[in-house]
Design a protein around this motif. Structure first.
Motif, PDB file in Angstrom:
ATOM      1  N   GLY A  76      79.789 -80.742  81.933  1.00  0.00           N
ATOM      2  CA  GLY A  76      80.301 -81.864  82.711  1.00  0.00           C
ATOM      3  C   GLY A  76      81.749 -81.670  83.114  1.00  0.00           C
ATOM      4  N   PRO A  77      82.233 -82.565  83.955  1.00  0.00           N
ATOM      5  CA  PRO A  77      83.584 -82.450  84.525  1.00  0.00           C
ATOM      6  C   PRO A  77      84.649 -83.092  83.630  1.00  0.00           C
ATOM      7  N   VAL A  78      84.573 -82.828  82.303  1.00  0.00           N
ATOM      8  CA  VAL A  78      85.505 -83.485  81.394  1.00  0.00           C
ATOM      9  C   VAL A  78      86.186 -82.473  80.479  1.00  0.00           C
ATOM     10  N   THR A  79      87.310 -82.908  79.954  1.00  0.00           N
ATOM     11  CA  THR A  79      88.002 -82.186  78.904  1.00  0.00           C
ATOM     12  C   THR A  79      87.843 -83.015  77.638  1.00  0.00           C
ATOM     13  N   VAL A  80      87.373 -82.375  76.561  1.00  0.00           N
ATOM     14  CA  VAL A  80      87.210 -83.069  75.292  1.00  0.00           C
ATOM     15  C   VAL A  80      88.269 -82.548  74.338  1.00  0.00           C
ATOM     16  N   ARG A  81      88.938 -83.489  73.673  1.00  0.00           N
ATOM     17  CA  ARG A  81      89.966 -83.082  72.708  1.00  0.00           C
ATOM     18  C   ARG A  81      89.964 -84.006  71.508  1.00  0.00           C
ATOM     19  N   ARG A  82      90.417 -83.437  70.392  1.00  0.00           N
ATOM     20  CA  ARG A  82      90.566 -84.230  69.179  1.00  0.00           C
ATOM     21  C   ARG A  82      91.864 -84.998  69.313  1.00  0.00           C
ATOM     22  N   GLY A  87      92.095 -88.169  57.251  1.00  0.00           N
ATOM     23  CA  GLY A  87      91.286 -87.613  56.167  1.00  0.00           C
ATOM     24  C   GLY A  87      90.082 -86.930  56.715  1.00  0.00           C
ATOM     25  N   ASP A  88      88.892 -87.451  56.385  1.00  0.00           N
ATOM     26  CA  ASP A  88      87.637 -86.836  56.788  1.00  0.00           C
ATOM     27  C   ASP A  88      87.115 -87.355  58.122  1.00  0.00           C
ATOM     28  N   THR A  89      87.890 -88.192  58.811  1.00  0.00           N
ATOM     29  CA  THR A  89      87.473 -88.768  60.086  1.00  0.00           C
ATOM     30  C   THR A  89      88.340 -88.218  61.211  1.00  0.00           C
ATOM     31  N   THR A  90      87.691 -87.781  62.279  1.00  0.00           N
ATOM     32  CA  THR A  90      88.424 -87.337  63.465  1.00  0.00           C
ATOM     33  C   THR A  90      87.946 -88.136  64.669  1.00  0.00           C
ATOM     34  N   LEU A  91      88.872 -88.445  65.550  1.00  0.00           N
ATOM     35  CA  LEU A  91      88.585 -89.172  66.789  1.00  0.00           C
ATOM     36  C   LEU A  91      88.628 -88.190  67.941  1.00  0.00           C
ATOM     37  N   TRP A  92      87.656 -88.326  68.853  1.00  0.00           N
ATOM     38  CA  TRP A  92      87.531 -87.419  69.989  1.00  0.00           C
ATOM     39  C   TRP A  92      87.553 -88.205  71.290  1.00  0.00           C
ATOM     40  N   LEU A  93      88.227 -87.632  72.296  1.00  0.00           N
ATOM     41  CA  LEU A  93      88.339 -88.255  73.610  1.00  0.00           C
ATOM     42  C   LEU A  93      87.801 -87.313  74.675  1.00  0.00           C
ATOM     43  N   ALA A  94      87.109 -87.883  75.644  1.00  0.00           N
ATOM     44  CA  ALA A  94      86.680 -87.125  76.830  1.00  0.00           C
ATOM     45  C   ALA A  94      87.451 -87.700  78.006  1.00  0.00           C
ATOM     46  N   GLU A  95      88.121 -86.812  78.740  1.00  0.00           N
ATOM     47  CA  GLU A  95      88.945 -87.248  79.865  1.00  0.00           C
ATOM     48  C   GLU A  95      88.558 -86.492  81.127  1.00  0.00           C
ATOM     49  N   ALA A  96      88.688 -87.173  82.240  1.00  0.00           N
ATOM     50  CA  ALA A  96      88.478 -86.569  83.552  1.00  0.00           C
ATOM     51  C   ALA A  96      89.709 -86.898  84.389  1.00  0.00           C
TER      52      ALA A  96
END
Length: 181
Positions: A76-82, A87-96
């Motif tokens: 897809g046309p997105v960039t995904v980054r942490r 701790g043991d939880t990470t949040l992820w974002l998809a941006e266009a």
């Protein structure tokens, strides 16, 4: 707040458990809490929750599968980054083009080979463009790099086909029951 359990023992005093749990949250400033039930729970739990004012949300499918099958290429046309870790939880974002179009969390379960895929959401205008698939693949790659072998997720019907294509299989159901002050 959130209530979950591995298994309720046969013979458990369900009415007392439900009453104690509601009393606990009612004595706090919590506005709402969710009690997650499973399709294999003891009979009688759902009617007790309903009788105490909890309202069921849509049934979800519990999915499990090997992390290696979900690695895939970001599509897809997105960039995904942490975006962050706690701790043991990470949040992820998809941006266009610098605009947020999707999010998701990965929660590693300490002491187990599992990590959970949670909170996956995609802007309705961006659905069916591979955003959720890209978020899933990025979280799977991160999980594998951190020793995770298996992924699990409670998903709605919109996510199930994507997770099935990523190698997860349905193993049960869950229902979120919500209590609101």
């Amino acid at each position: 707040g959130f209530v979950t359990h591995r298994r309720l023992a046969p013979g458990a005093d369900l009415p007392a458990l439900v009453a104690r749990t509601i009393a606990h949250f009612a004595a706090t400033d919590v506005v709402e809490f969710e009690w997650k039930t499973r399709g294999h729970d003891l009979p009688g739990l759902a009617p007790l929750l309903r009788a105490h004012g909890l309202v069921p949300g849509p049934e979800e499918t519990l999915m499990v599968g090997p992390v290696d099958l979900a690695l895939g290429e970001s599509a897809g046309p997105v960039t995904v980054r942490r975006a962050g870790a706690d701790g043991d939880t990470t949040l992820w974002l998809a941006e266009a083009d610098g605009v947020l179009v999707g999010t998701g969390r990965l929660e590693v379960v300490p002491g187990t080979p599992f990590a959970g895929l949670w909170g996956g959401a995609v802007d309705p205008a961006w659905r069916h463009r591979g955003v959720y698939r890209a978020l899933t693949a990025a979280r799977a790659r991160y999980a594998r790099a951190h020793g995770v072998r298996l992924l699990h997720s409670d998903c709605l019907p919109t996510s199930r086909p994507i997770l099935e294509r990523a190698g997860l299989v349905a193993v049960g159901t869950t229902t979120p029951w919500v209590w609101r002050r």
